[in-house]
Design a protein around this motif. Structure first.
Motif, PDB file in Angstrom:
ATOM      1  N   PRO A 170      37.274  54.034  31.576  1.00 35.62           N
ATOM      2  CA  PRO A 170      38.268  54.237  30.518  1.00 35.62           C
ATOM      3  C   PRO A 170      37.886  53.697  29.142  1.00 35.62           C
ATOM      4  O   PRO A 170      38.354  54.206  28.141  1.00 35.62           O
ATOM      5  CB  PRO A 170      39.521  53.525  31.051  1.00 35.62           C
ATOM      6  N   SER A 218      34.397  55.430  25.847  1.00 35.49           N
ATOM      7  CA  SER A 218      34.300  56.315  24.680  1.00 35.49           C
ATOM      8  C   SER A 218      35.316  56.016  23.583  1.00 35.49           C
ATOM      9  O   SER A 218      35.423  56.774  22.621  1.00 35.49           O
ATOM     10  CB  SER A 218      34.456  57.765  25.140  1.00 35.49           C
ATOM     11  N   GLY A 262      50.649  56.955  20.298  1.00 31.96           N
ATOM     12  CA  GLY A 262      49.864  56.387  21.398  1.00 31.96           C
ATOM     13  C   GLY A 262      48.976  55.278  20.868  1.00 31.96           C
ATOM     14  O   GLY A 262      48.006  55.527  20.162  1.00 31.96           O
ATOM     15  N   LEU A 263      49.362  54.036  21.212  1.00 34.49           N
ATOM     16  CA  LEU A 263      48.618  52.881  20.698  1.00 34.49           C
ATOM     17  C   LEU A 263      47.849  52.184  21.810  1.00 34.49           C
ATOM     18  O   LEU A 263      47.915  50.967  21.986  1.00 34.49           O
ATOM     19  CB  LEU A 263      49.575  51.918  20.001  1.00 34.49           C
ATOM     20  N   GLY A 264      47.127  52.979  22.594  1.00 35.44           N
ATOM     21  CA  GLY A 264      46.297  52.407  23.667  1.00 35.44           C
ATOM     22  C   GLY A 264      44.915  52.088  23.142  1.00 35.44           C
ATOM     23  O   GLY A 264      44.745  51.729  21.977  1.00 35.44           O
ATOM     24  N   GLY A 304      43.898  54.594  20.215  1.00 37.50           N
ATOM     25  CA  GLY A 304      44.841  54.417  19.111  1.00 37.50           C
ATOM     26  C   GLY A 304      44.580  53.116  18.368  1.00 37.50           C
ATOM     27  O   GLY A 304      44.571  53.078  17.131  1.00 37.50           O
ATOM     28  N   ASP A 334      54.847  54.460  20.396  1.00 34.78           N
ATOM     29  CA  ASP A 334      54.372  54.242  21.762  1.00 34.78           C
ATOM     30  C   ASP A 334      55.424  53.413  22.471  1.00 34.78           C
ATOM     31  O   ASP A 334      55.511  52.192  22.286  1.00 34.78           O
ATOM     32  CB  ASP A 334      53.019  53.510  21.738  1.00 34.78           C
ATOM     33  N   ILE A 361      54.413  49.960  24.552  1.00 35.03           N
ATOM     34  CA  ILE A 361      53.768  48.705  24.124  1.00 35.03           C
ATOM     35  C   ILE A 361      54.798  47.789  23.449  1.00 35.03           C
ATOM     36  O   ILE A 361      55.717  48.256  22.789  1.00 35.03           O
ATOM     37  CB  ILE A 361      52.520  48.927  23.218  1.00 35.03           C
ATOM     38  N   VAL A 407      47.646  60.002  23.111  1.00 33.41           N
ATOM     39  CA  VAL A 407      48.380  59.810  24.373  1.00 33.41           C
ATOM     40  C   VAL A 407      47.752  60.696  25.450  1.00 33.41           C
ATOM     41  O   VAL A 407      47.121  61.700  25.128  1.00 33.41           O
ATOM     42  CB  VAL A 407      49.882  60.166  24.233  1.00 33.41           C
ATOM     43  N   VAL A 458      40.426  69.319  20.400  1.00 29.24           N
ATOM     44  CA  VAL A 458      40.858  69.777  21.731  1.00 29.24           C
ATOM     45  C   VAL A 458      41.845  70.937  21.578  1.00 29.24           C
ATOM     46  O   VAL A 458      42.544  71.033  20.579  1.00 29.24           O
ATOM     47  CB  VAL A 458      41.512  68.615  22.512  1.00 29.24           C
ATOM     48  N   HIS A 489      35.583  69.740  21.507  1.00 30.24           N
ATOM     49  CA  HIS A 489      35.801  68.605  22.427  1.00 30.24           C
ATOM     50  C   HIS A 489      34.601  67.630  22.409  1.00 30.24           C
ATOM     51  O   HIS A 489      33.942  67.411  23.426  1.00 30.24           O
ATOM     52  CB  HIS A 489      36.076  69.118  23.850  1.00 30.24           C
ATOM     53  N   GLN A 490      34.377  67.087  21.199  1.00 30.92           N
ATOM     54  CA  GLN A 490      33.204  66.229  20.993  1.00 30.92           C
ATOM     55  C   GLN A 490      33.543  64.737  20.956  1.00 30.92           C
ATOM     56  O   GLN A 490      32.669  63.923  20.674  1.00 30.92           O
ATOM     57  CB  GLN A 490      32.555  66.591  19.639  1.00 30.92           C
ATOM     58  N   GLY A 491      34.814  64.405  21.231  1.00 27.12           N
ATOM     59  CA  GLY A 491      35.255  63.020  21.073  1.00 27.12           C
ATOM     60  C   GLY A 491      34.332  61.992  21.711  1.00 27.12           C
ATOM     61  O   GLY A 491      33.974  60.985  21.109  1.00 27.12           O
TER      62      GLY A 491
HETATM   63  P1  NAD Z   1      45.218  54.658  26.905  1.00 25.22           P
HETATM   64  O1  NAD Z   1      45.791  54.851  28.255  1.00 25.22           O
HETATM   65  O2  NAD Z   1      44.478  53.408  26.605  1.00 25.22           O
HETATM   66  O3  NAD Z   1      46.360  54.822  25.799  1.00 25.22           O
HETATM   67  C1  NAD Z   1      47.331  55.808  25.855  1.00 25.22           C
HETATM   68  C2  NAD Z   1      48.557  55.250  25.182  1.00 25.22           C
HETATM   69  O4  NAD Z   1      49.544  56.284  25.167  1.00 25.22           O
HETATM   70  C3  NAD Z   1      49.184  54.065  25.918  1.00 25.22           C
HETATM   71  O5  NAD Z   1      49.349  52.973  25.049  1.00 25.22           O
HETATM   72  C4  NAD Z   1      50.521  54.596  26.413  1.00 25.22           C
HETATM   73  O6  NAD Z   1      51.546  53.604  26.387  1.00 25.22           O
HETATM   74  C5  NAD Z   1      50.806  55.680  25.401  1.00 25.22           C
HETATM   75  N1  NAD Z   1      51.750  56.692  25.878  1.00 25.22           N
HETATM   76  C6  NAD Z   1      51.873  57.219  27.118  1.00 25.22           C
HETATM   77  N2  NAD Z   1      52.877  58.110  27.140  1.00 25.22           N
HETATM   78  C7  NAD Z   1      53.385  58.156  25.898  1.00 25.22           C
HETATM   79  C8  NAD Z   1      54.436  58.875  25.294  1.00 25.22           C
HETATM   80  N3  NAD Z   1      55.189  59.738  25.996  1.00 25.22           N
HETATM   81  N4  NAD Z   1      54.673  58.664  23.977  1.00 25.22           N
HETATM   82  C9  NAD Z   1      53.941  57.798  23.255  1.00 25.22           C
HETATM   83  N5  NAD Z   1      52.958  57.048  23.779  1.00 25.22           N
HETATM   84  C10 NAD Z   1      52.674  57.239  25.079  1.00 25.22           C
HETATM   85  O7  NAD Z   1      44.283  55.929  26.656  1.00 25.22           O
HETATM   86  P2  NAD Z   1      43.087  56.061  25.616  1.00 25.22           P
HETATM   87  O8  NAD Z   1      41.834  55.560  26.240  1.00 25.22           O
HETATM   88  O9  NAD Z   1      43.513  55.512  24.304  1.00 25.22           O
HETATM   89  O10 NAD Z   1      42.956  57.645  25.538  1.00 25.22           O
HETATM   90  C11 NAD Z   1      44.006  58.453  25.034  1.00 25.22           C
HETATM   91  C12 NAD Z   1      43.729  59.909  25.360  1.00 25.22           C
HETATM   92  O11 NAD Z   1      42.594  60.366  24.616  1.00 25.22           O
HETATM   93  C13 NAD Z   1      43.307  60.157  26.808  1.00 25.22           C
HETATM   94  O12 NAD Z   1      44.420  60.304  27.644  1.00 25.22           O
HETATM   95  C14 NAD Z   1      42.506  61.425  26.724  1.00 25.22           C
HETATM   96  O13 NAD Z   1      43.334  62.532  26.969  1.00 25.22           O
HETATM   97  C15 NAD Z   1      42.031  61.466  25.288  1.00 25.22           C
HETATM   98  N6  NAD Z   1      40.576  61.418  25.169  1.00 25.22           N
HETATM   99  C16 NAD Z   1      39.948  62.431  24.516  1.00 25.22           C
HETATM  100  C17 NAD Z   1      38.566  62.424  24.377  1.00 25.22           C
HETATM  101  C18 NAD Z   1      37.851  63.525  23.631  1.00 25.22           C
HETATM  102  O14 NAD Z   1      36.727  63.824  23.957  1.00 25.22           O
HETATM  103  N7  NAD Z   1      38.457  64.125  22.641  1.00 25.22           N
HETATM  104  C19 NAD Z   1      37.820  61.386  24.935  1.00 25.22           C
HETATM  105  C20 NAD Z   1      38.493  60.344  25.564  1.00 25.22           C
HETATM  106  C21 NAD Z   1      39.870  60.371  25.688  1.00 25.22           C
END
Ligand code: NAD
Length: 304
Positions: A93, A96, A146-148, A151, A169, A172, A202, A256, A278-280
Motif C-alpha cells: 500500500p 506508490s 480522501g486524506l490517506g 492525500g 474524509d 480521519i 479515495v 484514470v 493510469h500512470q500514477g
Molecule cells: P488510503 O487507504 O491510504 O486512503 C484513502 C482515504 O480515503 C482514507 O483516509 C479513507 O478514510 C478515505 N475515504 C474512504 N472512503 C471515503 C469517503 N466515502 N469519503 C471520503 N474519504 C473516504 O489510500 P491511498 O494509498 O491514499 O490511495 C487512494 C486511492 O488511490 C487508492 O484507493 C487507489 O484507488 C488510488 N491509486 C491510484 C493509483 C494510480 O496509478 N493512479 C496508484 C495508487 C493508488
C-alpha cells in the motif's frame, strides 16, 4: 518446490527475491483460458493491475496459497473468493504514494498552465502565446477528497505551492487534519463550492462511486480544475463531460477512467481535458518498491 506464477511485468529485483524461495514462471499477456489452466499448478500468484483474478480463476486454483499484488488497489482481485479458500492476499500500500502525489501535482500544474496543449501547439510549428494563458496555484484553495497515504503527500506538496487546503474524509480525526494544516470539511458539497482545485484520493467502493456527480459539479466554481489520480468510477464521466463541454468548470486532468483503456470516451475529445494512461504508480521507484515489498511479504509467509 513452491511454484510462483507471475502474470504481469514485475521489477527484476522482486523476481530475484522470489527466486530465492521458489520456482518462478513469468507469463505475461495470458488469455483468460491460459490463466485458468496455469493457475491450477501455482502455489503463489503475483500480479499488478493487468491480471483480473476473478472468482473462477481462484476456484480453478488447486494449490494456491498466496496472491501478491505489486501495488495498492486490490480491485482486480476477488478478495472475498480468495478469503473463502483461505488464500492470503498481500499488497504494497505504501509503495506508490509519492509517485501518485507527484503526478497529481504535475497534472494540477499541467492543467493550470495548459502545458500539454501548448506543447502540442508548439510542435505543430505554432507560436501562440495568448491562447494558453493559465492560472497560478499560489493562494488558491485545494480540496482534497480522501486524506490517506496519497492525500497526505499531496497536501504536503501543495502547501509548498502556497495553497490553502481543505479536506473531506469522514474517517480521519479532526486533530490529525489540523496537524497537517488542513481544514476538515464534513460536507463534500461544501468542499466542491469552496475549492479552486479538487483532487480525489479515495478508494472506489459502492459508497464512493460517483462521489463527484452532477450535483457536486454544479456547485463548483467556473474556474475549478478537477484532478483524478484515484479511480475513474469516482466521477460521473457523463456529468463531467457536459460541464467541461459547456465550460461550467475550467478543466479536468485525469489519470484514470471509468473504462480502461477508454473506448470512444468523449472526454478525450475536449480541449480542456488532459490526461495520462493510469500512470500514477508508473515510476522506477514505485515499481521497484511495489515488487520488492510484495516479494518480501510472500517470502515471509512461505517461511511461516
Ligand atoms: P488510503 O487507504 O491510504 O486512503 C484513502 C482515504 O480515503 C482514507 O483516509 C479513507 O478514510 C478515505 N475515504 C474512504 N472512503 C471515503 C469517503 N466515502 N469519503 C471520503 N474519504 C473516504 O489510500 P491511498 O494509498 O491514499 O490511495 C487512494 C486511492 O488511490 C487508492 O484507493 C487507489 O484507488 C488510488 N491509486 C491510484 C493509483 C494510480 O496509478 N493512479 C496508484 C495508487 C493508488
Amino acid at each position: 518446490m513452491v511454484k510462483i506464477l507471475i502474470t504481469d511485468p514485475l521489477h527484476e529485483d522482486a523476481i530475484k527475491i522470489l527466486e530465492e524461495v521458489g520456482e518462478v514462471e513469468v507469463a505475461t499477456g495470458l488469455t483468460k483460458e491460459e490463466l485458468l489452466e496455469k493457475i491450477k499448478e501455482a502455489d503463489v500468484l503475483v500480479v499488478r493491475s493487468g491480471t483480473k483474478v476473478t472468482r473462477d480463476v481462484i476456484e480453478n486454483a488447486e494449490k494456491l496459497k498466496i496472491i501478491g499484488r505489486a501495488g495498492v488497489g486490490v480491485d482486480n482481485i476477488d478478495v472475498e473468493a480468495a478469503t473463502e479458500k483461505g488464500i492470503i492476499v498481500v499488497n504494497a500500500p505504501d509503495a506508490s504514494s509519492i509517485s501518485v502525489a507527484e503526478l497529481t501535482l504535475g497534472l494540477m500544474l499541467a492543467a493550470a498552465r495548459n502545458i500539454p496543449q501548448a506543447t502540442a501547439s508548439l510542435k505543430r510549428g505554432e507560436w501562440d502565446r495568448k491562447r494558453f494563458k493559465g492560472i497560478e496555484l499560489y493562494g488558491k484553495t485545494l480540496g482534497v477528497i480522501g486524506l490517506g497515504r496519497i492525500g497526505q503527500q499531496v497536501v504536503k506538496r501543495a502547501k509548498a505551492f502556497g495553497m490553502n487546503i481543505i479536506g473531506y474524509d469522514p474517517y480521519i480525526p479532526k486533530d490529525m487534519a489540523e496537524e497537517m494544516g488542513v481544514e476538515l470539511i464534513d460536507d463534500i458539497n461544501e468542499l466542491c463550492k469552496r475549492a479552486d482545485f479538487i483532487t480525489l484520493h479515495v478508494p472506489l467502493t459502492p459508497k464512493t462511486r460517483h462521489i463527484i456527480g452532477k450535483d457536486q459539479i454544479n456547485l463548483m466554481k467556473k474556474n475549478a480544475i478537477i484532478v483524478n489520480c484515484a479511480r475513474g468510477g469516482l466521477i460521473d464521466e457523463k456529468a463531467l463531460y457536459e460541464a467541461l463541454k459547456e465550460k461550467k468548470i475550467r478543466a479536468a486532468a485525469l489519470d484514470v477512467f471509468e473504462e480502461e483503456p477508454p473506448k470512444d470516451n468523449p472526454l478525450l475529445t475536449l480541449d480542456n481535458v488532459i490526461g495520462t494512461p493510469h500512470q500514477g504508480a508508473s515510476t522506477e521507484e514505485a515499481q521497484k518498491a511495489a515488487g520488492t515489498i510484495v516479494a518480501e511479504q510472500i517470502k515471509k509467509v512461505l517461511k511461516g
